[in-house]
Write a protein that holds these residues in place. Structure first.
Motif, PDB file in Angstrom:
ATOM      1  N   GLU A 295       0.735  -1.012   0.117  1.00 20.76           N
ATOM      2  CA  GLU A 295       0.005  -0.035   0.110  1.00 20.76           C
ATOM      3  C   GLU A 295       0.909   1.175  -0.143  1.00 20.76           C
ATOM      4  N   ARG A 296       0.423   2.203  -0.783  1.00 18.34           N
ATOM      5  CA  ARG A 296       0.993   3.629  -0.999  1.00 18.34           C
ATOM      6  C   ARG A 296      -0.135   4.653  -0.616  1.00 18.34           C
ATOM      7  N   ALA A 297       0.087   5.333   0.238  1.00 18.96           N
ATOM      8  CA  ALA A 297      -1.097   6.289   0.838  1.00 18.96           C
ATOM      9  C   ALA A 297      -0.796   7.583   0.378  1.00 18.96           C
ATOM     10  N   ASP A 298      -1.679   8.410  -0.043  1.00 20.88           N
ATOM     11  CA  ASP A 298      -1.617   9.780  -0.516  1.00 20.88           C
ATOM     12  C   ASP A 298      -0.520  10.100  -1.616  1.00 20.88           C
ATOM     13  N   VAL A 299      -0.499   9.226  -2.633  1.00 22.81           N
ATOM     14  CA  VAL A 299       0.490   9.435  -3.549  1.00 22.81           C
ATOM     15  C   VAL A 299      -0.068   9.932  -4.998  1.00 22.81           C
ATOM     16  N   LEU A 300       0.659  10.755  -5.899  1.00 24.96           N
ATOM     17  CA  LEU A 300       0.154  11.272  -7.172  1.00 24.96           C
ATOM     18  C   LEU A 300       0.162   9.869  -7.944  1.00 24.96           C
ATOM     19  N   THR A 301      -0.786   9.905  -8.919  1.00 23.57           N
ATOM     20  CA  THR A 301      -0.960   8.605  -9.760  1.00 23.57           C
ATOM     21  C   THR A 301      -1.439   8.951 -10.885  1.00 23.57           C
TER      22      THR A 301
END
Length: 361
Positions: A295-301
């Motif tokens: 999981e990677r929280a609060d990232v630009l995608t």
């Protein structure tokens, strides 16, 4: 053809020729080299775009699961005699119902945690007496709320025995009852009609549909009791579930004649289906259990297909400005999940949530 259009065409051609491999929804799509560059009339068409989003990405691991009623256990009775009746497979048995008949006398299901190991009669006391009295009270027979087997208790037991069609002795023998924590579903028979009472009478499970799956013990931290999972049902339907139990690690049986290292221990994960109505009559079947593996929280995608392979190495995205012009933003890639990829702008370039990026038409 404008200079901006030409640059975009060159970039797309470079991307295709680079053989970019990108993760798409957990799979791997490879853009093979050898395609021709887009013709001028193709690149002049309206561009397809998508949006830079800020979100939490989750990678999921798919486990092979099975829909059923959970782990089977067996019920034993300390009775002697001939088995004269057994419940149907699939029947749900609750407190006060018959598990079997031995010599045409009922063996009755009671709720609790302590098997009956002695005769309960006036003068004895203890937690097994309290357990019996709790069951009698739940079945509607008057008893006091303590752990003493009194004459009044025996009177209630005789009334219960009369209703069961048993001899009214006022004494409960170990072979008269089977104690389980709650309702059970009959999964199969161990005893045979007309045979002597064996060690086990019937095989039982829980009464609610559950999904079970195995996971390598080393990955145990990927699931937690009360954690949410996704379920892929037969026929392509999906739903959600909640983990209700994770077993202790158990080494699977080694394959006969197999050499090498022993198999890695596994844990069994039990999942409750959040909305049983979605099962739509399914009794059993294969289910895919998808658990979070990263999981990677609060990232630009951005969408994976928005990535461009840069001639100088690395990757970038083509950002559309308000006036319709575009600029190339080099990015560092992070986690891939669900057709999107985590990106971080490099070299001082700006990339923000809500920006528009070009994607293949």
């Amino acid at each position: 053809m404008t200079a901006g259009t030409a640059r975009r065409g060159a970039r797309r051609a470079a991307w295709i020729g680079a053989g970019l491999a990108v993760a798409l929804g957990g799979g791997l799509a490879v853009i093979a080299p050898g395609h021709a560059a887009p013709a001028e009339e193709d690149v002049a068409r309206p561009r397809s775009t998508d949006t830079v989003a800020r979100q939490t990405l989750q990678q999921r691991q798919a486990l092979d699961g099975t829909l059923g009623y959970g782990r089977e256990t067996t019920l034993a009775a300390a009775a002697d005699g001939t088995v004269t009746w057994l419940p149907e497979v699939g029947a749900v048995l609750d407190r006060g119902q018959q598990v079997a008949r031995v010599d045409d006398r009922p063996v009755v299901l009671l709720h609790g945690t302590m098997p009956l190991y002695r005769a309960l009669e006036p003068g004895v006391r203890g937690p097994d007496v309290r357990q019996l009295k709790d069951n009698l009270a739940a079945l509607g027979y008057p008893v006091s709320g303590d752990d003493r087997y009194t004459a009044a208790t025996a009177t209630s037991v005789r009334a219960w025995q009369k209703d069961l069609g048993r001899e009214r002795t006022g004494v409960v023998q170990p072979g008269d009852v089977v104690v389980v924590p709650g309702p059970v579903r009959v999964a199969g028979h161990e005893a045979a009609l007309g045979g002597a009472v064996p060690d086990d009478l019937v095989r039982v499970t829980g009464t609610e549909h559950v999904v079970t799956a195995t996971l390598a013990a080393g990955d145990r931290d990927r699931v937690a009791v009360d954690g949410a999972v996704e379920l892929g049902l037969p026929g392509g339907r999906t739903t959600t579930g909640t983990v209700t139990a994770v077993s202790a690690p158990v080494a699977p049986p080694a394959e006969e004649g197999a050499g090498g290292a022993p198999p890695e221990p596994e844990v069994t994960v039990t999942v409750r289906v959040d909305d049983p109505a979605v099962l739509d009559g399914l009794e059993h079947g294969d289910v895919e259990v998808r658990v979070v593996s990263g999981e990677r929280a609060d990232v630009l995608t951005v969408p994976v297909v928005a990535l461009l392979a840069l001639a100088e190495g690395g990757y970038g995205v083509e950002v559309v400005e308000a006036d319709g012009s575009t600029r190339l933003v080099p990015v560092q890639l992070g986690m891939f999940a669900s057709g999107r990829v985590e990106v971080t702008p490099e070299g001082g370039a700006a990339l923000d949530e809500g920006d528009t990026v070009v994607v293949p038409s």
